[in-house]
Design a protein around this motif. Structure first.
Motif, PDB file in Angstrom:
ATOM      1  N   SER A  12      23.596 -31.970  18.005  1.00  0.00           N
ATOM      2  CA  SER A  12      24.038 -31.490  19.322  1.00  0.00           C
ATOM      3  C   SER A  12      24.182 -29.970  19.341  1.00  0.00           C
ATOM      4  O   SER A  12      23.976 -29.339  20.386  1.00  0.00           O
ATOM      5  N   MET A  13      24.501 -29.369  18.189  1.00  0.00           N
ATOM      6  CA  MET A  13      24.554 -27.907  18.126  1.00  0.00           C
ATOM      7  C   MET A  13      23.154 -27.316  18.242  1.00  0.00           C
ATOM      8  O   MET A  13      22.948 -26.311  18.944  1.00  0.00           O
ATOM      9  N   LEU A  14      22.175 -27.917  17.568  1.00  0.00           N
ATOM     10  CA  LEU A  14      20.803 -27.424  17.663  1.00  0.00           C
ATOM     11  C   LEU A  14      20.287 -27.484  19.104  1.00  0.00           C
ATOM     12  O   LEU A  14      19.557 -26.588  19.552  1.00  0.00           O
ATOM     13  N   GLU A  15      20.661 -28.546  19.807  1.00  0.00           N
ATOM     14  CA  GLU A  15      20.119 -28.768  21.146  1.00  0.00           C
ATOM     15  C   GLU A  15      21.030 -28.249  22.248  1.00  0.00           C
ATOM     16  O   GLU A  15      20.719 -28.416  23.438  1.00  0.00           O
ATOM     17  N   SER A  16      22.108 -27.590  21.885  1.00  0.00           N
ATOM     18  CA  SER A  16      23.053 -27.080  22.869  1.00  0.00           C
ATOM     19  C   SER A  16      22.428 -25.947  23.692  1.00  0.00           C
ATOM     20  O   SER A  16      21.680 -25.126  23.152  1.00  0.00           O
TER      21      SER A  16
END
Length: 538
Positions: A12-16
């Motif tokens: 979710s951090m990568l795709e935030s």
């Protein structure tokens, strides 16, 4: 308890849509510190892990040693961790095994760089380091993705084309191949002092997949620049290691120069902070829940304020309790016997030549009115200093005894108990004063299984009335401490010179059961020069 999917949290951090940050950690303690600082993820830096192990960042630490470190990190922190996996520690087969082992340790992601094994750090002659064959590196990525169990586990491909001096075209060619092979993000690396190469890559790359950067050399670039260019994730790659090295160097030099902790104590973390980070409080809570309730070791009070005038010139400048018996003072033997039973909190009431009573590790209570007061007065002073939640064993400062006697008192769970020597004829034969005891049952085999209570203490008891000699040992339970304190104060209002038997007498009058514990011998009261001589062979 619900388990957090750390891999999903990292994904979710990568795709935030926001710029995210993760920070380097290199062991369990630093991982905890990074989490408490507020970061949402951890970079398990290969450089930092190697450095804290004292080896170079050239795969000198084996991959299993790295796994051991990050397992502690994962246990210490709830944050998702991305491992700096270097080149994957070998070929595609090694990468597959690495991914499986990382998932077993709840690691969220791994970053693989396209260089030759064994790798070298990118900032040490980076332009001389050969890059991996693209197809071979793509095979590693595919193998890793095929091996993962959790769909959210991420493999980040690190492109070293700029480091090796191959330019933007090669960087894009490699990134495209790695993305097609299944990498979840591209880490683009640069050794320049400005972010020009990084930003040029991102502008050309667009939004094909998330881009991760490591601004170690171009650290002066405002983070807003990275936001404007759509960078997904920033890694602060080694600052906690570098900060700790600087702090340790300064502290070690200061200690060596000053030869004192005073020079550094105010600038270093207190020990209690280390305990907090280690989770010492949680362990104590778990011990309370899971371990059997341990009986608290009692405290001890040793009444040693008197001179011991009966010993004449031997105590002209030294209190009786400090006369040497064998290799140490009498008080040293008393303390050693208590210590052997785990009784370490010992209050010693001193008076005559008090400065001579100076054994280490003891708590001293000064009776400066020793010449005009008695044993109850000394006991009252001690009772004002001891812990209110700890049972207490009281004894005189002029007795040698075997630890068996204290064990009897320590292990009995009654309000008040005393030790009674059934070998009372010995005191008669030695023509010395004794506190004779009359009890509810005489000493016999039947008394072993029945509670025996003290009924009277009196030196004038007849031979028919005597059941033993009170040895000067008394156990006071926590529940009885308030009553004993109150009684000592009342006795002192009548007679400041009162002795300990007066306390026992008053307890009996008030209907407080005083348990009598029979023993035979195993102690020696030092009342004369003859006793002192005999003590050498006790």
């Amino acid at each position: 308890m619900n388990r957090i999917d750390k891999a999903a949290a990292f994904r979710s951090m990568l795709e935030s849509p926001r710029l995210e940050f993760i920070c380097e950690a290199h062991n369990g303690l630093s991982a905890k510190i990074v989490e408490e600082a507020g970061f949402k993820g951890i970079w398990a830096s290969g450089l930092a892990i190697s450095a804290q192990l004292g080896v170079r960042d050239n795969n000198e630490a084996s991959w299993t040693q790295v796994l051991d470190v990050i397992e502690f990190m994962a246990d210490a922190s709830s944050l998702p961790i991305m491992l700096d996996g270097d080149t994957g520690y070998g070929n595609f087969n090694n990468v597959q095994r690495l991914v499986r082992k990382l998932e077993q340790r709840d690691i969220a992601a791994v970053c693989l760089e396209d260089k030759i094994f064994p790798k070298a750090n990118s900032f040490i002659d980076g332009n001389r380091q050969p890059l991996a064959d693209i197809d071979e590196f793509c095979g590693k990525i595919k193998a890793g993705k095929d091996a993962q169990f959790n769909d959210n586990f991420s493999i980040v491909a690190r492109v070293e084309a700029f480091i090796a001096g191959w330019g933007l075209g090669e960087a894009l060619r490699r990134a495209e191949a790695y993305h097609a092979a299944g990498s979840d993000a591209i880490l683009i690396h640069s050794a320049l002092r400005t972010p020009d190469e990084i930003l040029a890559f991102k502008d050309a790359w667009g939004e094909r997949c998330p881009v991760v950067i490591v601004p170690t050399t171009y650290y002066a670039t405002p983070s807003e620049v990275f936001r404007e260019h759509g960078i997904a994730l920033v890694i602060w790659a080694n600052p906690t290691l570098r900060a700790s090295v600087r702090a340790m160097q300064q502290t070690a030099r200061a200690l060596f120069t000053s030869e004192s902790l005073v020079a550094v104590e105010d600038s270093i973390a207190p020990v209690r902070e280390i305990f907090r980070l280690q989770g010492a409080a949680a362990l104590q809570e778990a011990e309370d829940r899971y371990l059997p309730k341990a009986r608290h070791a009692p405290g001890a009070v040793v009444l040693a304020a008197a001179r011991g005038a009966e010993l004449g010139e031997l105590t002209a400048k030294l209190p009786k309790t400090m006369l040497r018996i064998g290799n140490q003072p009498l008080l040293g033997h008393i303390v050693a016997t208590f210590n052997a039973l785990g009784i370490n909190r010992i209050h010693v009431v001193r008076g005559y030549c008090k400065k001579a009573i100076n054994l280490p590790g003891l708590h001293y209570v000064d009776n400066d009115r020793y010449a005009d007061s008695g044993e109850i007065y000394s006991l009252a002073l001690a009772l004002a200093c001891v812990d209110a939640d700890t049972p207490l064993i009281v004894c005189y400062g002029d007795v040698l005894f075997k630890k068996y006697i204290v064990e009897l008192l320590r292990d009995v769970d009654v309000p008040v108990a005393v030790a009674v020597d059934t070998n009372w004829q010995e005191s008669v034969n030695r023509h010395r004063k004794a506190d004779y005891a009359r009890c509810s049952l005489p000493y016999s085999r039947s008394a072993y299984n029945r509670e025996v209570h003290l009924l009277e203490i009196d030196p004038q008891l007849t031979a028919d009335e005597i059941h033993g000699e009170w040895m000067g040992f008394m156990k006071i339970s926590v529940s009885s401490l308030p009553e004993v304190r109150a009684i000592t104060e009342q006795i002192l209002q009548r007679d400041r010179h009162a002795k300990l038997p007066a306390l026992l007498h008053e307890l009996i009058l008030r209907g407080q059961p005083v348990r009598a514990l029979y023993t035979t011998g195993n102690w020696l009261d030092i009342d004369s020069v003859e006793d002192l001589v005999y003590a050498g062979g006790f």
